[in-house]
Design a protein around this motif. Sequence first.
Motif, PDB file in Angstrom:
ATOM      1  N   ASP A  13     -10.637 -27.303  98.811  1.00  0.00           N
ATOM      2  CA  ASP A  13     -11.355 -27.691  97.603  1.00  0.00           C
ATOM      3  C   ASP A  13     -10.753 -27.090  96.342  1.00  0.00           C
ATOM      4  O   ASP A  13     -10.907 -27.627  95.262  1.00  0.00           O
ATOM      5  CB  ASP A  13     -12.820 -27.241  97.683  1.00  0.00           C
ATOM      6  N   SER A  14     -10.077 -25.968  96.484  1.00  0.00           N
ATOM      7  CA  SER A  14      -9.660 -25.202  95.315  1.00  0.00           C
ATOM      8  C   SER A  14      -8.407 -24.399  95.616  1.00  0.00           C
ATOM      9  O   SER A  14      -8.154 -24.023  96.765  1.00  0.00           O
ATOM     10  CB  SER A  14     -10.807 -24.264  94.936  1.00  0.00           C
ATOM     11  N   LEU A  15      -7.648 -24.111  94.567  1.00  0.00           N
ATOM     12  CA  LEU A  15      -6.502 -23.212  94.735  1.00  0.00           C
ATOM     13  C   LEU A  15      -6.956 -21.823  95.168  1.00  0.00           C
ATOM     14  O   LEU A  15      -6.209 -21.100  95.811  1.00  0.00           O
ATOM     15  CB  LEU A  15      -5.693 -23.114  93.437  1.00  0.00           C
ATOM     16  N   ASN A  20     -16.050 -28.578  92.712  1.00  0.00           N
ATOM     17  CA  ASN A  20     -15.312 -28.459  91.464  1.00  0.00           C
ATOM     18  C   ASN A  20     -14.926 -27.003  91.307  1.00  0.00           C
ATOM     19  O   ASN A  20     -15.756 -26.132  91.316  1.00  0.00           O
ATOM     20  CB  ASN A  20     -16.173 -28.914  90.286  1.00  0.00           C
ATOM     21  N   SER A  21     -13.642 -26.744  91.142  1.00  0.00           N
ATOM     22  CA  SER A  21     -13.171 -25.366  91.184  1.00  0.00           C
ATOM     23  C   SER A  21     -12.470 -24.930  89.906  1.00  0.00           C
ATOM     24  O   SER A  21     -11.675 -24.017  89.927  1.00  0.00           O
ATOM     25  CB  SER A  21     -12.203 -25.217  92.354  1.00  0.00           C
ATOM     26  N   LEU A  22     -12.742 -25.579  88.798  1.00  0.00           N
ATOM     27  CA  LEU A  22     -11.984 -25.250  87.598  1.00  0.00           C
ATOM     28  C   LEU A  22     -12.289 -23.874  87.017  1.00  0.00           C
ATOM     29  O   LEU A  22     -11.384 -23.126  86.720  1.00  0.00           O
ATOM     30  CB  LEU A  22     -12.205 -26.318  86.520  1.00  0.00           C
ATOM     31  N   GLY A  23     -13.529 -23.533  86.823  1.00  0.00           N
ATOM     32  CA  GLY A  23     -13.831 -22.231  86.238  1.00  0.00           C
ATOM     33  C   GLY A  23     -13.256 -22.115  84.838  1.00  0.00           C
ATOM     34  O   GLY A  23     -13.109 -23.081  84.121  1.00  0.00           O
ATOM     35  N   LEU A  45      -5.615 -30.831  92.194  1.00  0.00           N
ATOM     36  CA  LEU A  45      -5.699 -31.712  93.360  1.00  0.00           C
ATOM     37  C   LEU A  45      -4.326 -32.138  93.852  1.00  0.00           C
ATOM     38  O   LEU A  45      -4.080 -32.229  95.056  1.00  0.00           O
ATOM     39  CB  LEU A  45      -6.537 -32.947  93.030  1.00  0.00           C
ATOM     40  N   SER A  46      -3.448 -32.368  92.921  1.00  0.00           N
ATOM     41  CA  SER A  46      -2.090 -32.762  93.279  1.00  0.00           C
ATOM     42  C   SER A  46      -1.399 -31.670  94.094  1.00  0.00           C
ATOM     43  O   SER A  46      -0.789 -31.936  95.131  1.00  0.00           O
ATOM     44  CB  SER A  46      -1.305 -33.059  91.997  1.00  0.00           C
TER      45      SER A  46
END
Length: 136
Positions: A64-66, A26-29, A45-46
Motif C-alpha cells: 500500500d505504501s513505500l 492512502n499513504s501520502l502523509g 504507486l508506480s
Amino acid sequence: DVIWGLLAYLRELNPNACRLHEPTGNSLGQINLPYSRKEVRYLELSVLNWIYSMNVHAFESVPDSLHDLEEPLRKGVMFCKLASKVAHTKIKGVFQNPKTEGTCLSNIRKGLEALRKDPDMSQKYILDERALYSTD
C-alpha cells in the motif's frame, strides 16, 4: 528522499516491468514535493508496482505504501535483489537474514557496488550505504 530517488531511477531503467494497479489505502502523509497529492501518489504507486513486478519481495500483493518497504530495504536483501536485476549481475555473499546493523549495511553496500559498476546507472543516486539504511 534518498530511497525515493534511487527507486524511481531504478524503475526508469526497467519501464516495461509492470502495469499500474491501485492498492488500498492512502499513504501520502506530509510530503513537500513540487507535485500535487495525486501526482505524488501516482509516482508512489508506480514504484510500488514496479518493485512488486520485479519479484524481489515476500508480499502477497502490491504494498500500500513505500513505508511498507522500509524494513525490507533497510535489511538490504530486497535492495540487492533489485540491484542484481537492474545491473544484470549476480551479487554474492548477501546475508539473507541480517540481524545486526553491520550485516544490513554490508548487504546495502554490495547492492550499491553492483549499481556503481553498471554504466547505465547514474552515480547521482549511488550514495553511502548509511544514507539508505537511515531512511530519514
